[in-house]
Write an enzyme that holds these catalytic residues in place. Sequence first.
Site, PDB file in Angstrom:
ATOM      1  N   ASP A 119      56.542 -16.029  13.307  1.00  0.00           N
ATOM      2  CA  ASP A 119      55.540 -16.275  12.272  1.00  0.00           C
ATOM      3  C   ASP A 119      56.180 -16.563  10.920  1.00  0.00           C
ATOM      4  O   ASP A 119      55.893 -15.889   9.923  1.00  0.00           O
ATOM      5  CB  ASP A 119      54.590 -15.079  12.159  1.00  0.00           C
ATOM      6  CG  ASP A 119      53.902 -14.748  13.466  1.00  0.00           C
ATOM      7  OD1 ASP A 119      53.546 -15.698  14.192  1.00  0.00           O
ATOM      8  OD2 ASP A 119      53.720 -13.560  13.772  1.00  0.00           O
ATOM      9  N   GLU A 131      43.968 -19.931  14.211  1.00  0.00           N
ATOM     10  CA  GLU A 131      44.489 -18.849  13.373  1.00  0.00           C
ATOM     11  C   GLU A 131      45.570 -19.377  12.431  1.00  0.00           C
ATOM     12  O   GLU A 131      45.756 -20.583  12.295  1.00  0.00           O
ATOM     13  CB  GLU A 131      45.061 -17.736  14.260  1.00  0.00           C
ATOM     14  CG  GLU A 131      46.166 -18.197  15.188  1.00  0.00           C
ATOM     15  CD  GLU A 131      46.536 -17.177  16.237  1.00  0.00           C
ATOM     16  OE1 GLU A 131      45.788 -16.182  16.393  1.00  0.00           O
ATOM     17  OE2 GLU A 131      47.561 -17.362  16.916  1.00  0.00           O
TER      18      GLU A 131
END
Length: 494
Positions: free
Chosen positions: A20, A185
């Site tokens: 991420d 997302e």
Amino acid sequence: MRQPTVSAAEHPIVPGFYSDPTICRVGEDYYLAHSSFEYFPGAPIFHSRDLVSWRQIGNILDRRSQFLRGDGRASGGIYGSTLRHHDGRFHFVTTNVGDAESGQTIVTAEDPAGPWSDPVFVREAVGIDPDLCWDEDGECYLTWKGTVFNGEGDGIFQGRLDLETGRFKSEPYQVWQGLGLAASEAPHLYRVGDRWYLMLAEGGTERGHTVTVARADRPEGPYEACPANPIFSHRSLAHPVQNTGHADLVETAEGEWAAVYLAVRPLGFTPQFHVLGRETFLAGIDWVDGWPVFDEGRHSFTAPDTSFGDEFASPALDPRWVAPSSEPEAIASPHPGGGLELRDPKDDSPGLLCFRVQDHRWSATAAFTGSGRFELRIDDRHRYGLRFENGLVTAYARIGGVTADLGSAPAPGGEAVLAIRAVECVAETLTAYGPDDVVLSLGGADPVELARLDGRYLSTEVATGFTGRVLGVGAVGGASRLTAVDYRADRLPE
């Protein structure tokens, strides 16, 4: 020997379980931060001057007031985040899913190496993957995946935020929801020229992972989807790098653009297995007709040697050392005779001091006096290791609900070197061909191999979750003395 040059499309700029990625630039300096899940301290942060050579300068969340332990479960903790610099300060916003009632967590700092502030919690924003962005008037927008506080609706939300109080200035609203693929997302909002761009991850963080984008004249929209969506994906491609997505853009010091993104490097027979977790890769970005276009082949660099040795001569641990569901200081402290004293933290955690594995082929040793354990793990139900106690070294394994002690060897004299290696898989059949074999040995001048185990069982495809392999050291019994750890990358990328 001169190290080979590799493409950033096939080799990560930060290898191992650093997922991420989120990036920002200040002048000629780039800063990169990552999710860290149950491992503390959380949110490792790196610095670079060239986008390809990165050095860890700390961990953003280094106090439990910033990162509450919560339930401490595997693949819980710190999820996707955003790192930005605005008005002379660095801002980092993230989600601690083990402390869901706090919503989103925001910390700030003048120096990215720390210290970072006490947190401001945005309790009205329930969900994951928050982003911060400011308009020309200094108005701050929080965009995230989830719901509003009263639980109405689900998707990509946005709101005008008071950073001092963590309260919204007006009711949050839904913005662009993506293409309708699974798991929309990881929103990131950017102002580029006169337009606002909202970039998402869609398709899930597995083989269907993609990057999509839309643009608008205002942060709240309405948004126009890019006609070329998804603008980046390796789904259905025969590429050594898979699961590409969760990207973040940065404008370079030269006025060009780049993107960092996560991906995995699976190995072995179908469906293939990735063991290092989701790693950080780099691509160039061109702007064509007002849309970002990924150029994977733009960047190449000299592959780093990730080898290191640590005899723990400094009172402070290197920032690579983390603890799953515990704190390093609860597990380790300097020993008067050198090295570390390891102990059971008695907090129901694995009780391990760990570092991320960054290579497919490697060898590592941990030297103990009296007792100790050395373990390769993804989580507490998927781990191989060595235990030294009462003058005996024993190899062990846990796979799901099955635990077994394997071979043993005597270690006279009260000292032992525990050795673990990841080597080429030796498979009897095609369907047994995995990413590697893991060899557990009593090390030293005359090593004794105690077990050779199938590496597939320490892969994400078997263990599930969001993390990758780590190596950990821990106590056996009341206390153990660790004198040195050595990690060697046995084969650098060609």
